[in-house]
Scaffold this motif. Structure first.
Motif, short mmCIF file in Angstrom:
data_model
loop_
_atom_site.label_atom_id
_atom_site.label_comp_id
_atom_site.label_asym_id
_atom_site.label_seq_id
_atom_site.Cartn_x
_atom_site.Cartn_y
_atom_site.Cartn_z
N LEU A 164 4.90 5.83 -6.69
CA LEU A 164 5.85 5.66 -5.60
C LEU A 164 5.26 6.23 -4.32
N LEU A 211 6.77 6.87 -0.76
CA LEU A 211 8.11 6.79 -0.20
C LEU A 211 8.17 7.33 1.23
N GLY A 248 0.63 15.49 1.44
CA GLY A 248 -0.46 14.81 0.77
C GLY A 248 -1.62 14.46 1.70
N VAL A 249 -1.30 14.26 2.98
CA VAL A 249 -2.34 13.98 3.97
C VAL A 249 -2.15 14.94 5.12
N ALA A 285 -11.45 4.70 1.83
CA ALA A 285 -12.05 5.73 0.99
C ALA A 285 -11.21 7.00 0.95
N SER A 286 -10.14 7.04 1.74
CA SER A 286 -9.35 8.26 1.86
C SER A 286 -8.01 8.13 1.14
N PRO A 287 -7.77 8.95 0.12
CA PRO A 287 -6.51 8.83 -0.64
C PRO A 287 -5.30 9.11 0.25
N GLY A 336 2.10 11.18 -1.22
CA GLY A 336 2.88 12.34 -0.86
C GLY A 336 3.10 13.38 -1.94
N PHE A 337 3.54 14.55 -1.48
CA PHE A 337 4.08 15.60 -2.33
C PHE A 337 5.60 15.35 -2.42
N GLY A 392 7.11 10.89 -3.02
CA GLY A 392 6.60 10.05 -4.09
C GLY A 392 5.47 10.69 -4.88
N PHE A 393 4.89 9.89 -5.80
CA PHE A 393 3.74 10.40 -6.55
C PHE A 393 2.72 9.30 -6.79
N ARG A 436 -1.56 8.31 -5.67
CA ARG A 436 -2.30 8.15 -4.43
C ARG A 436 -2.76 6.72 -4.31
N MET A 484 -11.13 7.37 -4.48
CA MET A 484 -11.30 7.46 -5.93
C MET A 484 -9.97 7.79 -6.61
N HIS A 485 -9.15 8.61 -5.94
CA HIS A 485 -7.90 9.04 -6.56
C HIS A 485 -6.89 7.92 -6.71
N ARG A 490 -6.51 6.00 -10.15
CA ARG A 490 -5.83 6.61 -11.30
C ARG A 490 -4.56 5.86 -11.68
#
Lengths: 280, 505
Positions: B283, B285, B466-467, B479-481, B484-485, B489-490, B492, B496-497, B500
């Motif tokens: 998510l 959000l 998160g950012v 290239a930049s994930p 949020g915290f 949401g959850f 990325r 690379m992240h 996942r």
């Protein structure tokens, strides 16, 4: 010589480094005889434990990775000293094997404390004059709901990656075999782990799990040994404040390959990406 | 991000600070009277568009359509099919059918398809940019320089991952998740399509994408591109529609993973809906992101950062720096300079290359923003309306503005407005700034402005976001994930992240 009457023991909760009884006053005998009792934690105990975990978390996260690793190793040492007591509290056929495995698992995660940020974080090659990097940060307070069996190895496997990652936790121990977790609590309390980083409750899963999932100060859940219904209830409640939920299923807890790697820590980390311009 | 990404200081020249700041004579037409510079390319637009399922465009099963409207003119651009349960069924089935072959394709070969898509987006960039601007109202300068190039770059970046996934997950062998249901918002229609599809495809998944109700056109063009480059049928399916279409996708038993970008309210509903299933969920959000200006910041650069932070894309940005915290000693200076800068922003025709702030995406969103402006006034904050751009007679518009005298408990300091409205607050100490910045259920992004290196990194590490943009704001890169915290949401997206979310380990 007269037979000595043994001293019965009531195993208490571990909240904020102290050993209170349940505020509800409820205790349950373990097994048949009058040998031991455990506390039957209530929703209020859970709230107290979350408060203690929240208060302890920033300092734990702020400790150096090296220090966290040292403290986890110290926990391993304390458990080693309580091997017999832990084994006696277990009902498993290979009790001493489970204890040894649990200690080794703690040591495994002790070693991760100052390494997972290197394995899971990175520098990002963005198109522009910026330093850009992604670092893992602890998620915060984690609710840990343990499987009934293995009561010690299951708990240790669920808790160690959480605290290695800098989060604190509130643990609901095995419902059917709570004694070994209570003995572990005594090791935890004397292991240099700051008060409140791990809090352990004993009680009934169906009663307490919904409160874990709905508590807005719990940021994530790590659970094992739940049935489908319990999983659904947990996830539904967790949706309220978007907790990160990880439920372990069909797991051989003795399988190091399945239970020991940085991907066990990762669900309890938040990835933070930081940009800064690079210029003269 | 409102201008080319050449870095700091911002390429937008700002007047040197004067000893005494006088308000600009914004009534003076001569000062800012550029000639209009409209983009003249007009992409071909059909009167109706079907759903893109199994490699073919076709009407919805029910035959229902919905109009898509140009928010700058209120004119209906065309009709778009409105998908329902039957269409979602077909799309999910197509994605399921395509899954075995696509996921079994060697990574090197999958990569070539993604490279091709990236190239076609670049080659059709002008057309896509104009279409994005017509359909969504964003300034052509942004769709041309940011949305479309970043969408292409996103496919290009992820193409390279296709045959390298095992290096992204230390010690594990990643496998595809399966069929991904992806629901995206209206603020970056093509870019969000790319953020969703590129990693999903790279990891060997197939997808059903549900574009936003008000901005379906560039996603459908992306469907055309998939066809053009020979992407196997059913790997990407696009079902247009409104909320019910999205709900049908979320609840579909044939979907293995849901990825949603949108409001926190809907995100929570989705989390609840998938609770009893085996579906994976990510998510992205809402937010109410803090932008913190210290007295030792380069104030001119900070002003540009504030403007980029909140007025980029009319403030329709989930990570918008909508709560401004200014250290008390420089509050007056910052407010005065912000007023001068705001007065110089040009609001109007999104197709004009000089336009800074375009049209509000929809009538409904304009109503939401106006509701918040009213709430801000009635709760006692002071509204600064210094921009006097002449607005077109038709369309949805909101001039950029900000509030001062804002209390943390006020609605405009807590709720995501998703418009060009900034809440300005002050603080005294770094600790106060951090605790007030973190005092929000959201945790998407944050900005910090100070020229002191040790301070900036300490504050970055204590912000729950998160950012974190330090001495910059609203920068994005494949290239930049991003993500949020807390209740932002959850999971990325990007980097690379971001992979996942689209693999099982």
């Amino acid at each position: 010589m007269t037979d000595r009457l043994s001293v019965t023991k009531t195993y208490k909760l571990l909240i904020g480094g102290k050993f209170p009884r349940s505020e509800s006053g409820r205790v349950t005998p373990v097994g048949d005889g009058p040998g031991a009792y455990v506390c039957h934690a209530s929703r209020k105990d859970l709230r107290d434990a979350v408060e203690a975990a929240r208060a302890a978390q920033p300092a734990w996260a702020g400790a150096t990775s090296f220090l966290r690793g040292q403290i986890l190793y110290r926990l391993g040492e304390m458990m080693e000293g309580k091997r017999d007591e832990l084994a006696a509290a277990l009902t498993a056929s290979d009790a001493s094997g489970e204890v040894a495995h649990s200690i080794d698992r703690v040591l495994h995660y002790a070693g991760w404390c100052d390494k997972y940020p290197q394995v899971l974080g990175c520098a990002n090659p963005v198109s522009g004059p910026y330093h850009n990097f992604t670092v893992p940060e602890p998620v915060g307070v984690v609710g840990v709901i343990c499987p009934d069996e293995p009561s010690l190895l299951g708990l240790v496997s669920l808790v160690a990656p959480v605290i290695a990652g800098g989060s604190s936790c509130v643990v609901l121990a095995s419902e059917t075999s709570p004694i070994a977790p209570c003995v572990l609590a005594e090791a935890l309390a004397t292991s240099d782990l700051p008060a409140g980083v791990v809090n352990i409750l004993t009680g009934f899963r169906d009663e307490l799990a919904p409160h874990f999932s709905s508590h807005s100060e719990i940021d994530a859940i790590h659970a094992g040994g739940l049935n489908e219904d319990q999983s659904r209830v947990l996830r539904e409640g967790a949706a309220e404040n978007l907790k990160r939920v990880t439920i372990r299923e069909d797991l051989d807890w003795t399988d190091d390959g399945a239970c020991e790697d940085p991907w066990w820590i990762e669900p309890f980390l938040e990835m933070k990406t930081i940009w800064h311009p690079s210029a003269t | 991000m409102t201008t080319a990404t050449r870095g700091e200081p911002s390429p937008i020249p700002t007047p040197r600070p004067q000893a005494v700041l006088t308000p600009l004579d914004t009534g003076s037409e001569a000062l800012w009277a550029y000639d209009p510079a409209p983009e003249r390319i007009r992409p071909e637009i059909s009167p109706t568009y079907g759903l893109f399922i199994a490699g073919r465009f076709a009407p919805s099963a029910s035959g229902a359509t919905m109009p898509t409207i140009n928010p700058a003119t209120d004119e209906t651009i065309c009709q778009v099919a409105q998908g329902d349960q039957a269409d979602v069924d077909r799309a999910v089935q197509a994605a399921r059918d395509a899954l075995p072959a696509w996921s079994a394709l060697p990574g090197k070969e999958r990569a070539k398809y993604l490279f091709r898509i990236a190239r076609r987006i670049q080659e059709r960039a002008r057309e896509l940019a104009v279409l994005e601007t017509i359909d969504g109202g964003k300034p052509i300068r942004e769709s041309r320089d940011i949305d479309i190039p970043l969408a292409a770059a996103h496919f290009f970046y992820h193409a390279g991952w296709c045959d390298k996934l095992r290096y992204a997950f230390a010690g594990r062998e990643p496998t595809p998740v399966g069929v991904c249901g992806q629901i995206i918002p209206w603020n970056f229609p093509l870019l969000m399509s790319a953020w969703k599809l590129a990693p999903a495809l790279a990891c060997g998944n197939t997808a059903v994408l549900k574009p936003a109700e008000t901005t379906p056109l560039t996603a459908l063009r992306l469907g055309e591109i998939c066809k053009e480059v020979g992407l196997p049928d059913g790997v990407v399916n696009i079902v247009t529609g409104a909320g019910e279409t999205g709900a049908a996708l979320v609840n579909h038993p044939g979907v293995d993973k849901i990825a949603f970008t949108g409001s926190t309210e809907v995100g929570k509903r989705i989390a609840k809906a998938v609770a009893g299933t085996r579906k994976k969920l990510t998510l992205e959000l809402g937010g109410k992101s803090p932008n913190i200006i210290f007295e030792d910041a380069s104030i001119d650069q900070a002003i540009e950062g504030i403007v980029q932070g909140i007025y980029f894309n009319q403030g329709h940005v989930c990570c918008a720096g909508s709560r401004l915290f200014v250290q008390e000693s420089v509050l007056g200076d910052v407010v005065a300079r912000l007023e001068r800068r705001l007065a110089s922003l040009r609001v109007g025709d999104p197709l004009d290359k000089n336009t800074d702030v375009g049209a509000i995406n929809s009538k409904a969103q304009l109503e939401t923003i106006e509701h918040y402006l009213q709430a801000g006034r009635s709760e006692g904050a002071t509204l600064h309306e210094v921009n006097t751009s002449t607005l077109p007679s038709a369309g949805s518009w909101c001039r950029p503005c900000f509030f001062t005298g804002v209390q943390p408990s006020q609605t405009i300091a807590r709720d995501e407005i998703f418009g060009p409205v900034l809440a300005v607050m002050s603080f005294r100490t770094p600790d106060e700034a951090i605790s007030r910045a973190n005092n929000s259920p959201y945790g998407l992004a944050a900005g910090v402005w100070t020229d002191k290196g040790s301070k900036i990194f300490e504050i970055a590490s204590r912000l729950k976001a998160g950012v974190v943009w330090l001495n910059t704001y609203n920068k994005f890169d494949p290239a930049s994930p991003f993500g949020g915290f807390k209740e932002s949401g959850f999971g990325r997206e990007g980097g690379m992240h971001g992979l996942r979310a689209y693999v099982n380990l």
